[in-house]
Design an enzyme around this catalytic site. Structure first.
Site, short mmCIF file in Angstrom:
data_model
loop_
_atom_site.label_atom_id
_atom_site.label_comp_id
_atom_site.label_asym_id
_atom_site.label_seq_id
_atom_site.Cartn_x
_atom_site.Cartn_y
_atom_site.Cartn_z
N LYS A 1 -4.97 -8.56 -6.61
CA LYS A 1 -6.25 -8.56 -5.88
C LYS A 1 -7.17 -7.45 -6.39
O LYS A 1 -6.70 -6.33 -6.61
CB LYS A 1 -5.93 -8.32 -4.39
CG LYS A 1 -7.13 -8.36 -3.48
CD LYS A 1 -6.72 -7.96 -2.06
CE LYS A 1 -6.78 -6.46 -1.88
NZ LYS A 1 -7.67 -5.98 -0.82
N LYS B 1 0.81 -1.22 0.00
CA LYS B 1 0.00 0.00 0.00
C LYS B 1 0.85 1.27 0.00
O LYS B 1 0.36 2.34 -0.34
CB LYS B 1 -0.97 0.00 1.18
CG LYS B 1 -2.04 -1.08 1.04
CD LYS B 1 -3.33 -0.76 1.72
CE LYS B 1 -4.41 -1.71 1.24
NZ LYS B 1 -5.74 -1.44 1.65
N LYS C 1 -10.45 -1.54 -4.24
CA LYS C 1 -11.22 -0.30 -4.41
C LYS C 1 -10.38 0.80 -5.01
O LYS C 1 -10.84 1.63 -5.76
CB LYS C 1 -11.70 0.22 -3.05
CG LYS C 1 -12.84 -0.49 -2.43
CD LYS C 1 -13.32 0.34 -1.25
CE LYS C 1 -13.43 -0.52 -0.01
NZ LYS C 1 -12.24 -0.57 0.82
N1 AQP Z 1 -10.29 -8.85 -3.86
C1 AQP Z 1 -10.82 -9.27 -2.74
N2 AQP Z 1 -11.27 -10.54 -2.62
C2 AQP Z 1 -11.81 -10.98 -1.45
N3 AQP Z 1 -11.96 -10.19 -0.36
C3 AQP Z 1 -11.52 -8.92 -0.44
N4 AQP Z 1 -11.50 -7.89 0.42
C4 AQP Z 1 -10.95 -6.81 -0.16
N5 AQP Z 1 -10.59 -7.09 -1.41
C5 AQP Z 1 -10.94 -8.40 -1.63
C6 AQP Z 1 -12.02 -7.98 1.76
O1 AQP Z 1 -12.97 -6.92 1.91
C7 AQP Z 1 -12.88 -6.41 3.23
C8 AQP Z 1 -12.72 -4.92 3.15
O2 AQP Z 1 -11.45 -4.51 3.14
P1 AQP Z 1 -11.02 -2.99 3.40
O3 AQP Z 1 -11.87 -2.03 2.68
O4 AQP Z 1 -10.92 -2.74 4.83
O5 AQP Z 1 -9.60 -2.94 2.82
P2 AQP Z 1 -8.89 -3.70 1.69
O6 AQP Z 1 -8.71 -5.14 2.04
O7 AQP Z 1 -7.64 -2.96 1.46
O8 AQP Z 1 -9.93 -3.60 0.50
P3 AQP Z 1 -9.75 -2.97 -0.90
O9 AQP Z 1 -11.02 -3.18 -1.62
O10 AQP Z 1 -8.52 -3.46 -1.57
O11 AQP Z 1 -9.67 -1.44 -0.59
P4 AQP Z 1 -8.52 -0.38 -0.75
O12 AQP Z 1 -8.20 -0.35 -2.19
O13 AQP Z 1 -9.20 0.85 -0.26
O14 AQP Z 1 -7.38 -0.77 0.09
C9 AQP Z 1 -11.76 -7.17 3.93
O15 AQP Z 1 -12.30 -8.24 4.66
C10 AQP Z 1 -10.95 -7.70 2.79
O16 AQP Z 1 -10.24 -8.87 3.11
#
Ligand code: AQP
Length: 333
Positions: free
Chosen positions: A200, A119, A203
């Protein structure tokens, strides 16, 4: 006879950093909904975590994103009668415990966090908050003595460090936090980007063909899936799935239900065009009721804010019960 076994406490959350995608839905929210009857559930919109990218914050937008995420939790099937849903920043104890845990966590442990590395990559300035992100997450979980944390596979290391932090806190101050266990889906715990099946779905990825947003209209979903990356072959070979094709079958399986084998059988030998259309149909059908409910809930903003504020008060009572003992153990007022 009533079941006298106490329910396990479940805690999980999502940061309101943008529009939720189907990875968030499949990896996290679907698991919360599926398990919610069995447990004592706490689902949080973790807006303090979103501050770890301060350059991207617009105050009004962040507040409104938090409401969007709350409305989506409810639209996806989180039942307020069975689950507590609130915004993290409305329960001040999260920050208080996070500070205490910051003080007990060795930097060497944090240096091993792989998500921090990915990140912070390519960023000119990285705040200490991003570095300490897993410690705030540990505070979120430990505050409620959660037994289970249903999340995507990417969060495994963060749950492990939460256990380690709890153990070190107990060693130093004699206060026992419940050691949480991770709960992940067997299939679908890591949904990959449509444009890059090695990365992965996220968002914050900016390419429009990368993620299917939960609120994407049907035509957009179809378009994104039609251009999803597969491989140089033309038809599905169930005995040898490339990452892109496996990802599409995984998405289908998550939306259509049934077994993994039946999902594979459904597409074995199909051309990639038919695979993509089949996946799109399942996703569109699965998201349609969620989108409808989302708009109904989100349109009543005052009602949603009232509900979240009441829930935050209930969460704060539980959090305060923990903090009274924690403050005493540490020796602060
Ligand atoms: N690609 C994914 N597949 C399965 N599970 C996922 N999660 C995120 N991406 C995937 C799960 O969604 C929850 C929310 O996570 P978060 O918003 O706290 O942060 P993150 O994991 O960093 O999610 P993103 O979507 O990738 O957001 P950004 O880009 O903002 O960092 C968690 O349970 C995560 O495991």
């Amino acid at each position: 006879m009533a079941d006298s076994k106490p329910k396990k406490t479940v805690f999980s959350g999502i940061q309101p950093t943008g529009d939720l995608h189907i990875g968030n839905l499949i990896g996290a929210i679907s698991l919360w909904v599926k398990e919610q009857d069995k447990h004592d559930n706490i689902f949080c919109i973790v807006d303090l975590h979103a501050l770890t990218y301060p350059e991207e914050i617009q105050a009004e937008r962040l507040k409104s994103n938090s409401l969007d995420v709350a409305a989506l939790y409810l639209a996806c099937g989180i039942d307020p009668e069975k689950s507590l849903v609130f915004i993290q920043s409305q329960v001040r104890q999260h920050s208080e415990l996070a500070w205490m845990l910051n003080c007990v966590t060795p930097m060497g442990w944090m240096n091993r966090m792989t998500q921090f590395k990915s990140k912070s990559e390519g960023r000119e300035t990285v705040g200490v908050g991003l570095y300490a992100y897993p410690i705030l997450q540990a505070a979120d979980i430990l505050l409620y003595h959660a037994d289970l944390v249903p999340v995507g596979e990417d969060q495994r290391q963060h749950i492990e460090i939460t256990q380690d932090i709890a153990e070190r806190f107990e060693h130093l101050f004699g206060y026992h936090f419940t050691r949480p266990e991770i709960l992940v889906r067997q299939v679908g715990a890591r949904i990959m980007g449509l444009d890059d099946p090695e990365a992965k779905m996220s968002k914050s990825a900016s390419k429009s063909g990368h993620a299917i947003r939960v609120l994407d209209p049907p035509a957009t979903i179809l378009k994104k899936l039609k251009s999803a990356k597969t491989d140089s072959r033309t038809a599905v070979d169930a005995s040898d799935l490339s990452p892109g094709v496996r990802n599409l079958v995984t998405i289908y399986h998550a939306f259509a239900g049934g077994s993994w084998d039946s999902a594979l059988k459904r597409f074995d030998g199909s051309g990639y065009g038919a695979l993509k259309t089949g996946v799109a149909e399942a996703v569109i059908a699965g998201l349609e009721p969620v989108q409808r409910r989302f708009h109904e809930i989100r349109d009543d903003e005052a009602g949603l804010v009232r509900f979240l504020t009441r829930s935050a008060e209930a969460a704060a009572e539980r959090a305060e019960a923990t903090m009274r003992d924690v403050r005493k153990a540490v020796g602060v007022w």
